[in-house]
Motif scaffolding. Structure first.
Motif, PDB file in Angstrom:
ATOM      1  N   GLU A 247       0.830  -1.206   0.000  1.00 38.96           N
ATOM      2  CA  GLU A 247       0.000   0.000   0.000  1.00 38.96           C
ATOM      3  C   GLU A 247       0.866   1.257   0.000  1.00 38.96           C
ATOM      4  OE1 GLU A 247      -3.625   2.159   2.468  1.00 38.96           O
ATOM      5  OE2 GLU A 247      -2.827   0.249   3.200  1.00 38.96           O
ATOM      6  N   PHE A 248       1.926   1.256   0.806  1.00 36.07           N
ATOM      7  CA  PHE A 248       2.837   2.406   0.840  1.00 36.07           C
ATOM      8  C   PHE A 248       3.433   2.643  -0.542  1.00 36.07           C
ATOM      9  CE2 PHE A 248       6.909   4.501   1.520  1.00 36.07           C
ATOM     10  CZ  PHE A 248       6.569   5.519   2.403  1.00 36.07           C
ATOM     11  N   ASN A 249       3.872   1.580  -1.207  1.00 35.94           N
ATOM     12  CA  ASN A 249       4.450   1.718  -2.546  1.00 35.94           C
ATOM     13  C   ASN A 249       3.437   2.218  -3.563  1.00 35.94           C
ATOM     14  OD1 ASN A 249       7.060   0.906  -1.819  1.00 35.94           O
ATOM     15  ND2 ASN A 249       6.593  -1.250  -2.154  1.00 35.94           N
ATOM     16  N   ALA A 250       2.161   1.902  -3.375  1.00 35.89           N
ATOM     17  CA  ALA A 250       1.115   2.300  -4.324  1.00 35.89           C
ATOM     18  C   ALA A 250       0.651   3.739  -4.123  1.00 35.89           C
ATOM     19  CB  ALA A 250      -0.079   1.357  -4.207  1.00 35.89           C
ATOM     20  N   LEU A 251       0.865   4.287  -2.922  1.00 34.92           N
ATOM     21  CA  LEU A 251       0.446   5.661  -2.661  1.00 34.92           C
ATOM     22  C   LEU A 251       1.282   6.641  -3.482  1.00 34.92           C
ATOM     23  CD1 LEU A 251       0.058   5.634   1.230  1.00 34.92           C
ATOM     24  CD2 LEU A 251      -1.780   5.893  -0.435  1.00 34.92           C
ATOM     25  N   PRO A 252       0.658   7.706  -3.993  1.00 32.79           N
ATOM     26  CA  PRO A 252       1.444   8.710  -4.713  1.00 32.79           C
ATOM     27  C   PRO A 252       2.227   9.570  -3.726  1.00 32.79           C
ATOM     28  CG  PRO A 252      -0.882   9.312  -4.689  1.00 32.79           C
ATOM     29  CD  PRO A 252      -0.769   7.965  -4.026  1.00 32.79           C
ATOM     30  N   PRO A 253       3.317  10.154  -4.123  1.00 32.54           N
ATOM     31  CA  PRO A 253       3.969  10.070  -5.424  1.00 32.54           C
ATOM     32  C   PRO A 253       4.813   8.802  -5.528  1.00 32.54           C
ATOM     33  CG  PRO A 253       5.212  11.550  -4.016  1.00 32.54           C
ATOM     34  CD  PRO A 253       4.000  11.122  -3.236  1.00 32.54           C
ATOM     35  N   PRO A 254       5.026   8.317  -6.760  1.00 27.85           N
ATOM     36  CA  PRO A 254       5.869   7.122  -6.923  1.00 27.85           C
ATOM     37  C   PRO A 254       7.336   7.486  -6.704  1.00 27.85           C
ATOM     38  CG  PRO A 254       5.167   7.954  -9.049  1.00 27.85           C
ATOM     39  CD  PRO A 254       4.498   8.805  -8.016  1.00 27.85           C
ATOM     40  N   ILE A 255       7.900   7.029  -5.599  1.00 28.81           N
ATOM     41  CA  ILE A 255       9.276   7.411  -5.258  1.00 28.81           C
ATOM     42  C   ILE A 255      10.209   6.215  -5.185  1.00 28.81           C
ATOM     43  CG2 ILE A 255       8.642   9.505  -4.034  1.00 28.81           C
ATOM     44  CD1 ILE A 255       8.912   7.881  -1.429  1.00 28.81           C
ATOM     45  N   GLY A 256       9.760   5.075  -5.663  1.00 26.10           N
ATOM     46  CA  GLY A 256      10.584   3.876  -5.607  1.00 26.10           C
ATOM     47  C   GLY A 256       9.820   2.745  -4.954  1.00 26.10           C
ATOM     48  N   ILE A 257      10.459   1.605  -4.936  1.00 25.74           N
ATOM     49  CA  ILE A 257       9.857   0.416  -4.356  1.00 25.74           C
ATOM     50  C   ILE A 257      10.585   0.083  -3.059  1.00 25.74           C
ATOM     51  CG2 ILE A 257       9.341  -2.027  -4.718  1.00 25.74           C
ATOM     52  CD1 ILE A 257       7.780  -0.135  -6.555  1.00 25.74           C
ATOM     53  N   PHE A 258       9.815  -0.016  -1.982  1.00 27.73           N
ATOM     54  CA  PHE A 258      10.381  -0.353  -0.684  1.00 27.73           C
ATOM     55  C   PHE A 258      10.053  -1.797  -0.340  1.00 27.73           C
ATOM     56  CE2 PHE A 258      10.007   4.221  -0.606  1.00 27.73           C
ATOM     57  CZ  PHE A 258      11.240   4.596  -0.102  1.00 27.73           C
ATOM     58  N   THR A 259      10.900  -2.399   0.485  1.00 31.48           N
ATOM     59  CA  THR A 259      10.720  -3.772   0.944  1.00 31.48           C
ATOM     60  C   THR A 259      10.782  -3.770   2.472  1.00 31.48           C
ATOM     61  OG1 THR A 259      13.081  -4.286   0.950  1.00 31.48           O
ATOM     62  CG2 THR A 259      11.882  -4.649  -1.132  1.00 31.48           C
ATOM     63  N   GLU A 260      10.690  -4.956   3.045  1.00 32.72           N
ATOM     64  CA  GLU A 260      10.798  -5.078   4.500  1.00 32.72           C
ATOM     65  C   GLU A 260      12.164  -4.629   5.000  1.00 32.72           C
ATOM     66  OE1 GLU A 260       9.445  -8.764   6.286  1.00 32.72           O
ATOM     67  OE2 GLU A 260       8.183  -9.126   4.538  1.00 32.72           O
ATOM     68  N   ASP A 261      13.177  -4.746   4.175  1.00 32.26           N
ATOM     69  CA  ASP A 261      14.535  -4.420   4.604  1.00 32.26           C
ATOM     70  C   ASP A 261      14.886  -2.942   4.491  1.00 32.26           C
ATOM     71  OD1 ASP A 261      15.040  -7.106   5.152  1.00 32.26           O
ATOM     72  OD2 ASP A 261      15.635  -7.492   3.087  1.00 32.26           O
ATOM     73  N   ASN A 262      14.171  -2.184   3.663  1.00 34.76           N
ATOM     74  CA  ASN A 262      14.548  -0.779   3.487  1.00 34.76           C
ATOM     75  C   ASN A 262      13.375   0.183   3.681  1.00 34.76           C
ATOM     76  OD1 ASN A 262      13.052  -1.148   1.160  1.00 34.76           O
ATOM     77  ND2 ASN A 262      14.623  -0.429  -0.232  1.00 34.76           N
ATOM     78  N   PHE A 263      12.338  -0.273   4.353  1.00 31.63           N
ATOM     79  CA  PHE A 263      11.175   0.591   4.571  1.00 31.63           C
ATOM     80  C   PHE A 263      11.623   1.819   5.357  1.00 31.63           C
ATOM     81  CE2 PHE A 263       6.978   1.864   6.036  1.00 31.63           C
ATOM     82  CZ  PHE A 263       6.229   1.641   4.899  1.00 31.63           C
TER      83      PHE A 263
END
Length: 159
Positions: free
Chosen positions: A53-69
């Motif tokens: 959900e965080f990745n889908a929210l605008p603005p698109p600023i990259g893709i986050f994972t559990e390791d780099n949230f």
């Protein structure tokens, strides 16, 4: 041939234990269950859905994972909201009221509205904090560091 190492972070931003501690999802607090309310699989799924959900929210600023949230607190809020929403669905599905003669009615799984209300509270906090964090990251990415006009000025007047 030189060996080039790439640093990695194998430690996730947030752990299942931290989420359980925040939600008081421990057997000693779950007197009726005498167990955890949410399984490790359910908590892990809620974490992944929060990140999605965080990745889908605008603005698109990259893709986050559990390791780099970017924020443990935001991840905690979103995960809590997703777990409460999930429990609200289960409570609604399994709600039943029964009576036996003159005995006061017994309600089982009748807390759907409370879970939904609490889940909505945490979801609104998550969305507000997530949007602010994404704006912060977006601005920092765009402008980088903004230097001060006084960067080259010494402390003492020369004259």
């Amino acid at each position: 041939m030189p060996i080039v190492g790439t640093p990695t972070n194998d430690i996730p931003v947030i752990t299942v234990e931290e989420i359980r501690t925040f939600m008081k999802d421990l057997p000693k607090y779950n007197k009726l269950l005498d167990d955890f309310q949410f399984t490790q699989r359910e908590v892990n799924f809620a974490i992944r859905m929060t990140i999605e959900e965080f990745n889908a929210l605008p603005p698109p600023i990259g893709i986050f994972t559990e390791d780099n949230f970017p924020s443990k607190y935001i991840l905690l809020l979103g995960t809590t909201a997703n777990l409460l929403a999930s429990e609200s669905i289960a409570q609604l599905r399994n709600q039943v009221t029964s009576t036996d003669g003159d005995v006061v009615p017994l309600d089982v799984d009748n807390k759907s509205a409370q879970y939904q209300q609490l889940g909505n509270y945490y979801k609104s906090m998550f969305k507000e904090m997530a949007m602010l964090k994404k704006q912060e990251i977006n601005i920092a990415t765009c402008y980088g560091r903004i230097p001060s006009g006084y960067a080259g000025v010494g402390r003492y007047m020369r004259g």
